[in-house]
Write an enzyme that holds these catalytic residues in place. Sequence first.
Site, PDB file in Angstrom:
ATOM      1  N   ASP A   1       0.813  -1.223   0.000  1.00 33.51           N
ATOM      2  CA  ASP A   1       0.000   0.000   0.000  1.00 33.51           C
ATOM      3  C   ASP A   1       0.847   1.273   0.000  1.00 33.51           C
ATOM      4  O   ASP A   1       0.637   2.174   0.829  1.00 33.51           O
ATOM      5  CB  ASP A   1      -0.954   0.017   1.205  1.00 33.51           C
ATOM      6  CG  ASP A   1      -1.732  -1.259   1.365  1.00 33.51           C
ATOM      7  OD1 ASP A   1      -2.069  -1.869   0.341  1.00 33.51           O
ATOM      8  OD2 ASP A   1      -2.006  -1.659   2.512  1.00 33.51           O
TER       9      ASP A   1
ATOM     10  N   GLU B   1     -11.325   0.887  -4.159  1.00 35.34           N
ATOM     11  CA  GLU B   1     -10.717   1.285  -2.887  1.00 35.34           C
ATOM     12  C   GLU B   1      -9.487   2.133  -3.181  1.00 35.34           C
ATOM     13  O   GLU B   1      -9.232   2.506  -4.320  1.00 35.34           O
ATOM     14  CB  GLU B   1     -10.340   0.038  -2.076  1.00 35.34           C
ATOM     15  CG  GLU B   1      -9.424  -0.926  -2.826  1.00 35.34           C
ATOM     16  CD  GLU B   1      -9.196  -2.242  -2.100  1.00 35.34           C
ATOM     17  OE1 GLU B   1      -9.483  -2.330  -0.892  1.00 35.34           O
ATOM     18  OE2 GLU B   1      -8.703  -3.185  -2.749  1.00 35.34           O
TER      19      GLU B   1
END
Length: 522
Positions: free
Chosen positions: A15, A187
Amino acid sequence: MTKIINPILPGYHPDPSILRVEDDYYIAVSTFEWFPGVQIYHSKDLVNWKLLTYPLTRSSQLNMIGNIDSGGVWAPCLSYSDGLYYLIYTDVKSRMGAFKDTHNYLVTAKNIEGPWSEPIYLNSSGFDPSLFHDDDGRKWLVNMIWDFRKGTNSFAGIALQEYSVKERKLIGPVRNIFKGSEIGLTEAPHLYKRGGYYYLMTAEGGTWYTHAVTMARSQSIFGPYEIDPTNPILTSDQEDLDQLQKAGHGSLVETQTGDWYMAHLCGRPVVDKKCILGRETALQKCYWTEDGWLRVVGGPHPSTEIEAPNIKPYPFEQESNDDDFKGPTLKKYWNSLRRPFNEDWLSLTFRPGYLTLFGGESMQSTHHQSLLARRLENFHVAIETELAYDPENFQQMAGLITYYDTDDYVYLRVTHHEKHGKCIGIIESKHGQYDELLEEDIPLTTDTVQLKAEIDHEWLQFYYAMEKDQWIEIGPRIDISHLSDDDAEYIRFTGTFVGMCAQDLSGQKKESHFNYFNYEEL
């Protein structure tokens, strides 16, 4: 021509949020249940990277005691505005089933290395929050919206709300500005502004082999957002497992020379699509088309070698992979499970020159484990330590562990047995099922014992030595492919760690002393 070799951050570094401030580049990555929270890496040239700092070092910023496996810190976002660094992060308390309890916070610092502030609570409507600083001075938070209701799209879109610096909170209406493309599972939103457009970059397809980076744009921050006609702009070629897989969750940076790069997560399977190193961080070079869309150089699949920017190389001196525990503080690569480093369970002064661990809860505990570990960052390594330990009963254990989470680990441990006295054996937990891999533990006759593990992709072999470096093979060759995101019934997100731990299930906190810890790439 200088090359960037991917992954730039090998091992569990998912991430990525990339940021440039003048001539310095930073990447923040998720840390989940591992403490301290959020790793920030530093580079001057996008080629050489060094672990710089952890912003979340105090329980007041991040209290993860009791957090579930693969809970904790999800998808941090690092940004900079008006002389201040901003870090947004989620602390995930529950994630399995219909509901997800995802609390989003903000901390700030004038210096990237801290001190970082106490957290400001933002919202809990979903995860992957990101802060956008508009050129009119206003600031906007975006995050995905989680919809738990039956018959709905759980990934319900991207929420936008204004953040007030003065009031230290979110203000104004919440708008759902983008419900995603046909790929789904929308997302990881990031907003950018260029050429009169707001660009909304998202991750879609789920953080597995179908993972992707998608783009949409609008002339208003509130939308409507037009989806890039060539989406996804980055995704992995699933037909070629020798290439980087799971590419997605992108973040953009513009160099001081005007080039564009995308940081993204990726994975490298070792067997049966299992990635024991977890999700890693890579870079891809990008460019903008004449009609204003972002493209990856070489096409929409990630490359293992890309062109570096025309910046003078700036290599860093890295911390040694060998630790003799003689310094006043731990090396930066060490992590603990869910709790900060403190004298209650860990000491560098109790026995000078040694790391002392006081026995904590079991390996399946989500509260107070005494475990110090570092990321496995290479496929072929040898790890080694020396343990001085005098257990008094079978509830006291200490040793060398390869650990994914409370369900999956392999542990070369020293304990006490009524029959043998002090002895050594191997514990394995696979999918939560406990096992002991020796028919009978082996008696130990020395005060100290050396412990070693050699990992070669999905295989692990343990060794021990009662005389200096006189290694004896112990136990079978163990398949550790279950130490991966991909081997559990329910999705998980971290990676394999290697380190030292101590348990005392009697509650006496029996101390164990580790003389050194060596990590060698083979």
